[in-house]
Design an enzyme around this catalytic site. Structure first.
Site, PDB file in Angstrom:
ATOM      1  N   GLU A   1       0.825  -1.213   0.000  1.00 50.23           N
ATOM      2  CA  GLU A   1       0.000   0.000   0.000  1.00 50.23           C
ATOM      3  C   GLU A   1       0.860   1.265   0.000  1.00 50.23           C
ATOM      4  O   GLU A   1       0.529   2.244  -0.653  1.00 50.23           O
ATOM      5  CB  GLU A   1      -0.949   0.014   1.204  1.00 50.23           C
ATOM      6  CG  GLU A   1      -2.114  -0.962   1.087  1.00 50.23           C
ATOM      7  CD  GLU A   1      -3.005  -0.665  -0.115  1.00 50.23           C
ATOM      8  OE1 GLU A   1      -3.039   0.479  -0.584  1.00 50.23           O
ATOM      9  OE2 GLU A   1      -3.665  -1.609  -0.593  1.00 50.23           O
TER      10      GLU A   1
ATOM     11  N   TYR B   1      -6.642   6.654   4.198  1.00 52.94           N
ATOM     12  CA  TYR B   1      -6.750   5.637   3.148  1.00 52.94           C
ATOM     13  C   TYR B   1      -5.935   4.389   3.509  1.00 52.94           C
ATOM     14  O   TYR B   1      -6.447   3.260   3.471  1.00 52.94           O
ATOM     15  CB  TYR B   1      -6.267   6.198   1.787  1.00 52.94           C
ATOM     16  CG  TYR B   1      -5.954   5.075   0.841  1.00 52.94           C
ATOM     17  CD1 TYR B   1      -6.960   4.446   0.132  1.00 52.94           C
ATOM     18  CD2 TYR B   1      -4.648   4.577   0.729  1.00 52.94           C
ATOM     19  CE1 TYR B   1      -6.694   3.352  -0.666  1.00 52.94           C
ATOM     20  CE2 TYR B   1      -4.372   3.489  -0.064  1.00 52.94           C
ATOM     21  CZ  TYR B   1      -5.395   2.883  -0.763  1.00 52.94           C
ATOM     22  OH  TYR B   1      -5.137   1.794  -1.536  1.00 52.94           O
TER      23      TYR B   1
ATOM     24  N   ASP C   1      -9.455   6.175  -2.841  1.00 50.13           N
ATOM     25  CA  ASP C   1      -8.257   6.707  -3.497  1.00 50.13           C
ATOM     26  C   ASP C   1      -8.725   7.373  -4.793  1.00 50.13           C
ATOM     27  O   ASP C   1      -9.933   7.533  -5.006  1.00 50.13           O
ATOM     28  CB  ASP C   1      -7.215   5.599  -3.738  1.00 50.13           C
ATOM     29  CG  ASP C   1      -7.682   4.601  -4.806  1.00 50.13           C
ATOM     30  OD1 ASP C   1      -8.873   4.634  -5.183  1.00 50.13           O
ATOM     31  OD2 ASP C   1      -6.847   3.801  -5.265  1.00 50.13           O
TER      32      ASP C   1
END
Ligand code: SF4
Length: 331
Positions: A52, A135, A153
């Protein structure tokens, strides 16, 4: 949110029945079509977290090789926490946005030294780690720990704007994402939304004929082209590549530099006429396309630090320096 005007045969995405049908269609499409990406093989929080962070501002295709190499070098949280920052930056070299690597390293140290090596398992606790925002916390918590936390996102935001067919504020996009989220499979649902944005509901010309949720969509591709797409700037930049007795002349950027502090690069020099010993290559950073000219010389043109060629690849090099040194077959 207020109801938008629906197209004929469009299912209502704001009613519970419509939301349920949307989840089912999206998830079954994802099960059949998802890309086989290495971080999807195991729901290990460390691996999910590394992926990520790497994927922030970087495309999947660019991340794949770095992800595999990074995990070979730092296969566990403990190994990452024990590493020197220069080694972490060296493994990150070429991915750009080096603050991400520094934060990743700082967070690994925090988990090992302050949290007894226990990876935070909720989005709230994950938010307390360096470099982890809303996020990323929701992505890790939903994918690795099955927490029902929605992610937004750039891909998800674009899909939402098109589905609802009106301009949604950031807050409204997050609310809509939470409403639609599957409580049973939150991690898969989040990845499915991002996958849809990355492969079908793409920025310029969405592939609506292949879209699994077309029956819920208010726009179906109308008004997608952006005529004001940013044009790339062009710039020429010159570097000296000085090699002597198996050593290469490099410069370390100042620790307080705004960009890439502490990274190693070739000395930049004034532009000069092309010579036969020049190397030429192209390099793009955000909206600038660089034409890069490299002058090879034995005599240094500027001062710097001589580094044995065998050590160079272990340094945290800037992406461009690594590209030049590879093109020159030094690393
Ligand atoms: S129908 Fe087209 S615009 Fe709507 S979500 Fe699917 S790909 Fe995007």
């Amino acid at each position: 949110m207020t109801a938008s005007r629906r197209l004929p045969f469009q299912q209502d995405l704001e009613a519970p029945a419509g939301q349920h049908a949307f989840r089912q269609r999206l998830l079954s499409w994802y099960d059949r079509n998802r890309r086989d990406l290495p971080w999807r093989n195991r729901r290990d929080p460390y691996r999910v977290w590394v992926s990520e962070i790497m994927l922030q501002q970087t495309r999947v295709a660019a991340v794949l090789g770095y992800y595999a190499r990074f995990l070979r070098r730092f296969p566990t949280l403990e190994k990452l926490a024990a590493a020197r920052e220069a080694s972490v930056l060296a493994a990150w070299s070429g991915l750009g946005y080096y603050r991400r690597a520094r934060m990743l390293h700082a967070a690994a140290r925090k988990i090992v030294h302050e949290l007894e090596g226990v990876f935070p398992a909720t989005s709230r606790d994950l938010l307390a780690l360096p470099g982890v925002g809303r996020y990323t916390a929701a992505a890790i918590a939903s994918i690795a720990f099955n927490e029902p936390a929605a992610v937004v996102d750039g891909n998800v935001e674009r899909v939402m704007q098109r589905l609802f067919g009106r301009s949604l504020s950031q807050r409204e996009v997050w609310v809509a994402a939470e409403d639609l989220l599957s409580r049973n499979r939150p991690g898969d649902f989040n990845q499915a939304m991002m996958e849809l944005g990355a492969t079908v509901c793409v920025p310029m010309e969405p592939l609506c004929a292949a879209c699994p949720v077309v029956r819920f969509c208010s726009t179906r591709g109308r008004g997608s082209r952006n005529p004001k797409a940013k044009s790339q700037r062009k710039r020429e930049i010159c570097y000296a590549l000085s090699c002597q007795n198996g050593e290469v002349l490099l410069l370390k950027r100042p620790k307080d530099a705004a960009l890439m502090p502490g990274m190693w690069e070739l000395p930049e020099i004034e532009a000069r006429g092309p010579r036969s010993s020049d190397l030429q290559l192209r390099h793009s950073i955000t909206i600038t396309d660089y034409r890069v000219r490299v002058t090879r010389t034995e005599t240094p043109l500027v001062s710097g630090q001589w580094v044995p060629a065998t050590r160079v690849s272990k340094l945290p090099l800037t992406g461009l320096a690594r590209k030049i040194l590879r093109a020159a077959e030094i690393i």
